[in-house]
Design an enzyme around this catalytic site. Structure first.
Site, PDB file in Angstrom:
ATOM      1  N   ASP A 197       0.759  -1.233  -0.194  1.00 30.30           N
ATOM      2  CA  ASP A 197      -0.005   0.017  -0.165  1.00 30.30           C
ATOM      3  C   ASP A 197       0.673   1.287   0.035  1.00 30.30           C
ATOM      4  OD1 ASP A 197      -2.260   1.674   0.429  1.00 30.30           O
ATOM      5  OD2 ASP A 197      -3.387  -0.008   0.920  1.00 30.30           O
ATOM      6  N   HIS A 272      -3.067   3.282  -4.595  1.00 36.81           N
ATOM      7  CA  HIS A 272      -2.420   3.137  -3.261  1.00 36.81           C
ATOM      8  C   HIS A 272      -1.030   2.568  -3.446  1.00 36.81           C
ATOM      9  CE1 HIS A 272      -5.707   2.976  -0.519  1.00 36.81           C
ATOM     10  NE2 HIS A 272      -6.476   3.097  -1.500  1.00 36.81           N
ATOM     11  N   GLU A 339     -10.154   2.892  -4.828  1.00 36.04           N
ATOM     12  CA  GLU A 339      -9.873   4.266  -4.643  1.00 36.04           C
ATOM     13  C   GLU A 339      -8.565   4.915  -5.528  1.00 36.04           C
ATOM     14  OE1 GLU A 339     -10.792   4.548   0.051  1.00 36.04           O
ATOM     15  OE2 GLU A 339      -9.260   3.709  -0.257  1.00 36.04           O
TER      16      GLU A 339
HETATM   17  C1  ACM Z   1     -10.741  -0.286   0.708  1.00 34.77           C
HETATM   18  O1  ACM Z   1     -11.233  -0.254   2.143  1.00 34.77           O
HETATM   19  N1  ACM Z   1     -10.161   0.655   0.086  1.00 34.77           N
HETATM   20  C2  ACM Z   1     -10.846  -1.506   0.052  1.00 34.77           C
END
Ligand code: ACM
Ligand code: ZN
Length: 552
Positions: A197, A272, A339
């Site tokens: 991440d 991410h 996201e």
């Molecule tokens: C997430 O909680 N962004 C998958």
């Protein structure tokens, strides 16, 4: 439930404990077995008890060893192994049975002994887990008395998952194994390992050593507090991080496999990805140097994505996944997909050229193009792609499995398209959120937004009413997720998982018709004690019917 009812229930449970004629522990198996009959009387495990299994089956031998070790750790008994079935009191048998499938088992305890029989070693393992829950709640040097009973048991869902984020905070291999041990006790079978991440890349990739020499480390401040963007940094920052070598990751896969748990690695893309881009800035649209994101937000260049215009991004990710596939033999690779901040793609000439060339009408379609390329790559290697529900946007890749997190809508949409689905809606299945009202019960800092109580988790139904029977068959199961922005210790991690994972295990294993909240609470009292007695940290929330009751 009102107060009077609670007290009445407590009173009757109290009576029934007192009237139990044998000294065997109350039967409190979680998840509740499909079918169970309990009889009067007990069978005793003691110094002369022998355990039999087909010694030509190494998996059974391993399970027998596992069981023998656990029994030895909670008692004074060391079971002897025996090659003679007739002269043994504990028997582990394989016998194909369609009714119970791959993971089911029969557990019979009569005056003469204990027989576990199952179609595969997986079922034997789960039979042993149920048997372990029949042992006394605390360590004792007395002989072990077990109730006589007959159980036939098998799971409702095939994906019974727990996710752990090791990017926001790093957890040692010992901590990961101990999390896997907890999962196994409750018959959970998928460990989703969130390995990369923006806050840290945690898996050694030999072709790209900077992913871990640079991307696994960030500047941190004491405590896990989110600072506002652009706030002046406290001066006492320190280097924070860690990663798993490929050997360590393989060892985790093996450890999990021995407990019937598939490890699904997650390599986040295209968003991410700040940690990877800090290591290799040329993979972003701007190519600008940046920092691994930290809990004080960090650098204004952060939140960059892999550039979807550059071929090098795909070459890089395919090379990474090639190594990932050598470590994780399971069917699934999770590619994230959630996201994605598309701002950098909008401003990037290379991304815009890609959109024109491929006839993509917006950045959602560019994301879909990105994921489809990765899906094709994985399918060629006989792997299945799974991603968060944003992978639906701009068109879902063929055969992709969708993990529905922003509620159930993504899961419903995917199941209607006959794509496999794993349900993990933030409310109630994100176990990093508070689990009780913060005004009445103190808890460490957690993600806000919703209070995901034990009861909400217990009440969760993975099959949405909007699906017909055929569509419902695409729901593989569900999963609890633990994101670790605020969680940096094993006791804290355990108190987020426990007891909510126990509620989820009953949702995913037991028949829908056997759900019973007050019985679950009663059983939980014993499980809290059992887990507490081996040092596990179980959160005690309200309502908790047996909260202040001593068992006689
Ligand atoms: C997430 O909680 N962004 C998958
Ligand atoms: Zn770009």
């Amino acid at each position: 439930m009102n107060h009077i009812k609670k007290i009445v229930l407590l009173f009757f449970s109290y009576l029934s404990l007192g009237m139990n004629s044998s000294f065997a522990a109350k039967v409190t198996i979680i998840p509740e077995p499909v079918k169970m009959e309990i009889y009067d009387g007990t069978f005793t495990i003691g110094a002369n008890t022998r355990i039999y299994f087909d010694s030509k089956n190494p998996l059974l031998a391993r399970h027998a060893r596992y069981f023998t070790n656990v029994v030895a750790s909670v008692s004074d008994v060391t079971l002897k192994t025996s090659k003679n079935r007739a002269q043994s009191q504990v028997r582990l048998l394989i016998a194909a049975d369609k009714l119970i499938g791959d993971e089911g088992y029969h557990l019979d305890i009569d005056e003469k002994g204990i027989t576990i029989s199952a179609s595969t070693d997986k079922g034997v393992f789960y039979g042993l887990q149920s048997l372990l829950q029949l042992l006394p709640v605390y360590r004792t040097n007395a002989e072990l008395q077990l109730p006589l009973l007959k159980i036939t048991d098998y799971p409702r869902f095939k994906w019974r998952g727990m996710m752990l984020d090791v990017s926001r905070h790093f957890f040692s291999t010992e901590a990961v194994k101990s999390y896997i041990d907890l999962m196994a006790m409750y018959k959970m079978n998928v460990f989703h390992w969130h390995l990369t991440d923006s806050e840290g890349w945690r898996l050694e990739i030999k072709k790209y050593p900077k992913l871990t020499s640079v991307g696994a480390w960030r500047k941190e401040i004491p405590g896990s507090v989110f600072y506002k963007k652009n706030q002046v940094l406290p001066i006492d920052t320190f280097s924070y991080g860690g990663f798993y070598t490929q050997e360590q990751a393989k060892d985790i896969v093996k450890y999990a496999g021995e407990r019937n748990i598939m490890v699904v690695p997650e390599i986040e893309m295209p968003g991410h990805s700040d940690a990877a881009i800090t290591a290799y800035p040329e993979l972003s649209c701007t190519g600008m140097p940046q920092q691994v994101r930290s809990s004080f937000g960090g650098d204004p260049n952060a939140l960059a994505n892999y550039c979807a215009g550059k071929e090098d991004s795909f070459v890089f990710l395919e090379n990474v996944l090639k190594e990932v596939m050598t470590i994780f033999p399971g069917d699934y690779i999770h590619i994230g997909g959630d996201e994605v901040n598309k701002a950098s793609w909008k401003k990037c000439a290379s991304c815009q050229r890609r959109m024109v060339k491929e006839g993509l009408k917006d950045e959602h379609e560019l994301q879909s193009y990105f994921i489809k390329r990765m899906a094709n790559f994985l399918h060629d290697k006989d792997k299945k792609l799974i991603g968060w529900d944003e992978i639906l946007e701009g068109g879902l890749a063929a055969e992709a499995t969708v993990m529905s997190w922003r509620g159930e809508q993504g899961g419903i949409q995917a199941a209607k398209m006959h794509h496999p689905v794993v349900m993990t809606p933030v409310n109630p299945l994100y176990f990093n959120r508070y689990q009780a009202d913060t005004l009445s019960i103190q808890q460490p800092l957690a993600a806000r937004y919703s209070i995901n109580t034990l009861e909400k988790v217990y009440d969760y139904e993975p099959i949405p009413g909007a699906l017909n029977a055929v569509e419902a068959s695409f729901v593989l199961g569900a999963q609890g997720c633990i994101w670790t922005e605020f969680i940096n210790s094993v006791p804290h991690l355990e108190q987020m998982a426990l007891p909510r994972m126990l509620a989820l295990s009953e949702v995913l294993w037991s028949p829908k018709t056997s759900k019973d909240w007050s019985r679950f609470n009663e059983k939980l009292y014993f499980h809290s004690r059992r887990l507490g007695s081996v040092g596990r940290n179980v959160f005690t929330s309200v309502p908790f019917l047996y909260h202040n009751t001593e068992v006689k």
